[in-house]
Structures are given as C-alpha cells and as structure tokens.
Design a protein around this motif. Structure first.
Motif, PDB file in Angstrom:
ATOM      1  N   PHE A 189      54.136  79.614  29.919  1.00  0.00           N
ATOM      2  CA  PHE A 189      53.864  79.433  31.461  1.00  0.00           C
ATOM      3  C   PHE A 189      53.431  77.928  31.709  1.00  0.00           C
ATOM      4  O   PHE A 189      53.678  77.341  32.576  1.00  0.00           O
ATOM      5  CB  PHE A 189      52.818  80.531  31.945  1.00  0.00           C
ATOM      6  CG  PHE A 189      53.066  80.671  33.441  1.00  0.00           C
ATOM      7  CD1 PHE A 189      53.678  81.469  33.962  1.00  0.00           C
ATOM      8  CD2 PHE A 189      52.172  79.846  34.082  1.00  0.00           C
ATOM      9  CE1 PHE A 189      53.855  81.471  35.348  1.00  0.00           C
ATOM     10  CE2 PHE A 189      51.904  79.685  35.474  1.00  0.00           C
ATOM     11  CZ  PHE A 189      53.143  80.784  36.222  1.00  0.00           C
ATOM     12  N   ASP A 190      52.471  77.593  30.761  1.00  0.00           N
ATOM     13  CA  ASP A 190      51.673  76.132  31.084  1.00  0.00           C
ATOM     14  C   ASP A 190      52.881  75.223  30.907  1.00  0.00           C
ATOM     15  O   ASP A 190      53.099  74.393  31.513  1.00  0.00           O
ATOM     16  CB  ASP A 190      50.543  76.126  30.110  1.00  0.00           C
ATOM     17  CG  ASP A 190      49.414  76.879  30.601  1.00  0.00           C
ATOM     18  OD1 ASP A 190      49.694  77.271  31.790  1.00  0.00           O
ATOM     19  OD2 ASP A 190      48.599  77.193  29.819  1.00  0.00           O
ATOM     20  N   TYR A 192      56.430  75.225  30.909  1.00  0.00           N
ATOM     21  CA  TYR A 192      57.181  74.956  31.715  1.00  0.00           C
ATOM     22  C   TYR A 192      56.933  74.748  33.147  1.00  0.00           C
ATOM     23  O   TYR A 192      57.667  74.229  34.017  1.00  0.00           O
ATOM     24  CB  TYR A 192      58.123  76.298  31.758  1.00  0.00           C
ATOM     25  CG  TYR A 192      59.037  76.506  30.789  1.00  0.00           C
ATOM     26  CD1 TYR A 192      60.504  76.251  30.771  1.00  0.00           C
ATOM     27  CD2 TYR A 192      58.571  76.903  29.418  1.00  0.00           C
ATOM     28  CE1 TYR A 192      61.169  76.365  29.624  1.00  0.00           C
ATOM     29  CE2 TYR A 192      59.408  77.026  28.452  1.00  0.00           C
ATOM     30  CZ  TYR A 192      60.776  76.735  28.653  1.00  0.00           C
ATOM     31  OH  TYR A 192      61.690  76.919  27.458  1.00  0.00           O
ATOM     32  N   SER A 193      55.359  74.583  33.583  1.00  0.00           N
ATOM     33  CA  SER A 193      54.873  74.401  34.748  1.00  0.00           C
ATOM     34  C   SER A 193      54.722  72.779  34.831  1.00  0.00           C
ATOM     35  O   SER A 193      54.826  72.260  35.735  1.00  0.00           O
ATOM     36  CB  SER A 193      53.828  74.860  34.869  1.00  0.00           C
ATOM     37  OG  SER A 193      53.651  76.466  35.054  1.00  0.00           O
ATOM     38  N   ASN A 194      55.079  72.309  33.613  1.00  0.00           N
ATOM     39  CA  ASN A 194      54.868  70.683  33.626  1.00  0.00           C
ATOM     40  C   ASN A 194      56.128  70.027  34.335  1.00  0.00           C
ATOM     41  O   ASN A 194      57.236  70.730  34.280  1.00  0.00           O
ATOM     42  CB  ASN A 194      54.865  70.185  32.374  1.00  0.00           C
ATOM     43  CG  ASN A 194      53.403  70.703  31.629  1.00  0.00           C
ATOM     44  OD1 ASN A 194      52.600  70.624  32.255  1.00  0.00           O
ATOM     45  ND2 ASN A 194      53.460  70.862  30.256  1.00  0.00           N
ATOM     46  N   PHE A 224      60.384  77.721  37.533  1.00  0.00           N
ATOM     47  CA  PHE A 224      59.529  76.617  36.931  1.00  0.00           C
ATOM     48  C   PHE A 224      60.073  75.272  37.418  1.00  0.00           C
ATOM     49  O   PHE A 224      61.329  75.119  37.079  1.00  0.00           O
ATOM     50  CB  PHE A 224      59.295  76.749  35.540  1.00  0.00           C
ATOM     51  CG  PHE A 224      58.404  78.209  35.043  1.00  0.00           C
ATOM     52  CD1 PHE A 224      57.221  78.074  35.104  1.00  0.00           C
ATOM     53  CD2 PHE A 224      59.186  79.230  34.933  1.00  0.00           C
ATOM     54  CE1 PHE A 224      56.540  79.252  34.708  1.00  0.00           C
ATOM     55  CE2 PHE A 224      58.346  80.387  34.586  1.00  0.00           C
ATOM     56  CZ  PHE A 224      57.228  80.352  34.433  1.00  0.00           C
ATOM     57  N   PRO A 225      59.357  74.315  37.458  1.00  0.00           N
ATOM     58  CA  PRO A 225      57.998  74.461  38.160  1.00  0.00           C
ATOM     59  C   PRO A 225      58.131  75.363  39.487  1.00  0.00           C
ATOM     60  O   PRO A 225      59.001  75.109  40.225  1.00  0.00           O
ATOM     61  CB  PRO A 225      57.253  73.162  38.322  1.00  0.00           C
ATOM     62  CG  PRO A 225      58.350  72.181  37.555  1.00  0.00           C
ATOM     63  CD  PRO A 225      59.660  72.759  37.516  1.00  0.00           C
ATOM     64  N   ALA A 226      56.984  75.909  39.769  1.00  0.00           N
ATOM     65  CA  ALA A 226      57.169  76.728  40.978  1.00  0.00           C
ATOM     66  C   ALA A 226      57.270  75.817  42.131  1.00  0.00           C
ATOM     67  O   ALA A 226      57.883  76.396  43.290  1.00  0.00           O
ATOM     68  CB  ALA A 226      55.900  77.598  41.097  1.00  0.00           C
TER      69      ALA A 226
END
Ligand SMILES: [Cu+2]
Length: 369
Positions: A189-190, A192-194, A224-226
């Motif tokens: 999660f972290d 792919y949020s980059n 991702f990212p949202a």
C-alpha cells in the motif's frame, strides 16, 4: 462421490478440521488475501474439512499449476467465463460450470471426496462447506480458492497410525500467515502510493498509476496513487498487473458506477447456445432467475477500451475496459496499460474515476492544474 454408508474401515469417527478461505485486511483498505489459512493440512481418511468458503478440489493426478494452465483460456472447462454466441461473437457469460452448484457440502450432507475427479462448487458459492476426505492414506491433492487464483491448499492423507494436524496446529500456522500477509499488504500500500513519473518519446510527462494490486495471494481493491495532481498536457498511464482480480479505469465516476451496476445480468436461454432463439430477460427476481434453472445464463458486460484517450473536458468518457489475469483469444482480458492525456484543467476536486467492475469504492482522482 457417492454413497458412503459408514466411515472407511479403520478410520473410526473422523474429526472435523476448520480452514479459513481468504482473509480481509480490516478497515484500513478494501482487499484481502486469497490464501487458505493455513495452506497445508494433514488428515486421516474419513476426517472432514470445514471451509469458510467453497474451494475447488482437484485430484491427485494434477497440480495447481497444471490445473490453472489447463483452464487459463476462455471456454476451458473451469475457466470463469465462456463465450455467449447468442449475444454476439465476442460476448461472454459466466461459465455454466461455475453456476451449477454441487448438491452436497452442508454439515448434514457433506460432500465426499476421493481425490479422483474435480469437485467444483462454483465460484458463486458461499458460506461454510463441508467435505469428508475419502482419499486413501498416501494421497496428496489440492484445493484452490478460485478457478483463476494462485492460492492453493495442500491436503495430505496420512496413515491412521501417523499423527495428523490438530486444530490448534492449524490455527497457529494460520495466525502466522495472516500476520505475514497483513504486513506485506501494508508495505505494498505504501509502495504504490508513491508518485512515479517518466517522460515519453514526445517529451510529455507521464504519471504511473495502478488499478488495484494483485501480488501473490494479496489483493488490494484501490486505485494508486489515490490522488494525482498533474499539469495540463500530462498523461496518466494505468497499469494492470493483475493475477486475481478484474479491474478497469473508467471516468467519469458516474459512468463507472452505472456500468458496475449493470455488470451481472442474468438471462434465461431456453434453447441453449446452439439454438436460434435469443436470451430472454429473467423470469424470477432472485436466484435461480429462470423457472428452469438449467436455462440460466449470467452475461458479463463485454467492455472493451472506449474513448480516444484524450481528456478534453472533465466529463468526457474514457474507459480502459476490463483487464484481468487471463489472455483470451479475443483479447477480452489483458494486462496492457491504458493511457489518458489530460488537455483540460479541472477544479480542485478534479476528475474522479473508478473501476467499472467493483464500483465507486474503488475510486481515484486526477486533479489537473
Ligand atoms: Cu475493480
């Protein structure tokens, strides 16, 4: 499968071992692990397995890898989808083999499995599923949590004189796997949020995005990212590295939601795919939808890529179409990336988009300034 008047000789009264199929990640984000918890079990002949969701059981003479390879193409016996010629050459429906539940599996009428054929409860099954293991000592066979997934359970039948798993042993292994998957999911999660960007051949900035994450048993149902904040003239490239799920990137949000609501459309086909007659609307409001349940067809929206890939106004319709794990001959599912150039500025709320398969909870935003 058949009548087994009593427990096999020597087995005595079999025990029932509980195995959880799949697990959520809590409220942090939608998704979960498709794994069996735990993913190995030793039993005695005559023992029962209680699953929280009906798995496919495959015989001793195949492996999960071979079974998946044999069923990787649309129309293969246990593929999720089959062609629906009544609706056109590229139309598809849920494979009828997945709509024909077995007439066993309850606590009162468990299935019996001797590990010689495929026991397929269909992936639309739900709830607890009970199976008595009739396979002889020495047998090793597998369960799959879905006909397309990568999560398998290894079941080994050991001699009556040998120790088999206790529920406590299974629970301890399950807890370890759950913690492992949860940690992996948070790390993904972290990761792919980059933000990632690159410059294309024409010198334009391209932002990488991902419609969902599938990695091993882990499934995350989110974009991702949202939220991406990009400049007018930039592009976004959505990636579909999917091994379990089906996703799309569809904008605007309203359109994605509308498509998601129409996704599963039951029909009744009185004369079958070979007959000249068309599919008719459902005759009953709830399952099995048709007065004769063998006529049930579940058509799947046949989405292909739509739009010109250039967003000239915030409400223009762009759609990657469904992407998923399998490459079918007609290209229905593939993992090709989908790129949209944004040639329009938006307000601060930006352009919301979503997956047209899962709907608005799987949503992302592109703000163009
Ligand atoms: Cu989706």
């Amino acid at each position: 499968m058949g009548l087994f008047p009593v427990s096999p000789a020597g087995a005595g009264a079999g025990v029932t071992l509980k195995i959880k199929v799949g697990s959520g990640f809590g409220r942090e984000f939608p998704g979960g692990s498709t794994r069996f918890f735990p993913d190995t079990v030793t039993v005695h002949q005559g023992d029962s397995l209680q699953f929280t969701f009906p798995p496919i059981l495959i015989p001793t003479d195949t492996t999960p890898e071979a079974f998946l390879a044999d069923n990787a193409q649309i129309d293969d016996p246990y593929h999720a989808l089959a062609h629906d010629p009544d609706d056109g050459a590229t139309a598809t429906k849920i494979n009828p083999t997945q709509l024909a539940p077995v007439d066993c599996g309850t606590v009162g009428a468990p299935c019996h499995y001797d590990a010689t054929g495929v026991l397929n409860p269909g992936f639309l099954g739900e709830g607890k599923f009970f199976v008595v293991i009739d396979a002889a000592a020495g047998s090793v066979f597998h369960g799959l949590s879905s006909p397309w997934g990568q999560s398998a359970l290894r079941i080994e039948v050991v001699a009556d004189t040998a120790a088999s798993d206790s529920q406590a042993a299974l629970d301890a292994r399950a807890a370890d796997l759950k913690a492992q998957d949860q940690a992996a999911a948070f790390a993904l999660f972290d990761d792919y949020s980059n933000r990632h960007t690159f410059t294309d051949a024409d010198g334009h900035k391209v932002w990488d995005a991902w419609a969902g994450i599938d990695q091993g048993p882990i499934v995350i149902l989110a974009m991702f990212p949202a939220k991406l904040k990009i400049a007018k003239g930039d592009s976004v490239m959505w990636h579909f590295d999917l091994t379990n799920e089906v996703h799309s990137a569809t904008m605007p949000l309203k359109k994605a939601n509308k498509l998601a609501r129409g996704m599963f459309s039951p029909k009744c086909d009185p004369d079958g795919d070979d007959g000249p007659g068309p599919d008719n609307p459902p005759e009953i409001r709830q399952p099995p939808f048709c007065n004769d349940p063998t006529q049930l067809e579940a058509d799947m929206a046949n989405l292909v890529q739509k739009g010109d890939g250039v967003q000239d106004s915030p409400n223009e319709y762009q759609d990657s179409g469904w992407h998923g794990p399998e490459n079918s001959p007609d290209g229905f599912f593939n993992n090709d990336p989908f790129t949209v150039s944004f040639n329009t500025k938006t307000d601060r709320t930006g352009i919301a988009y979503a997956c047209s398969f899962h709907g608005s909870f799987m949503k992302g935003v592109v703000v163009v300034r």
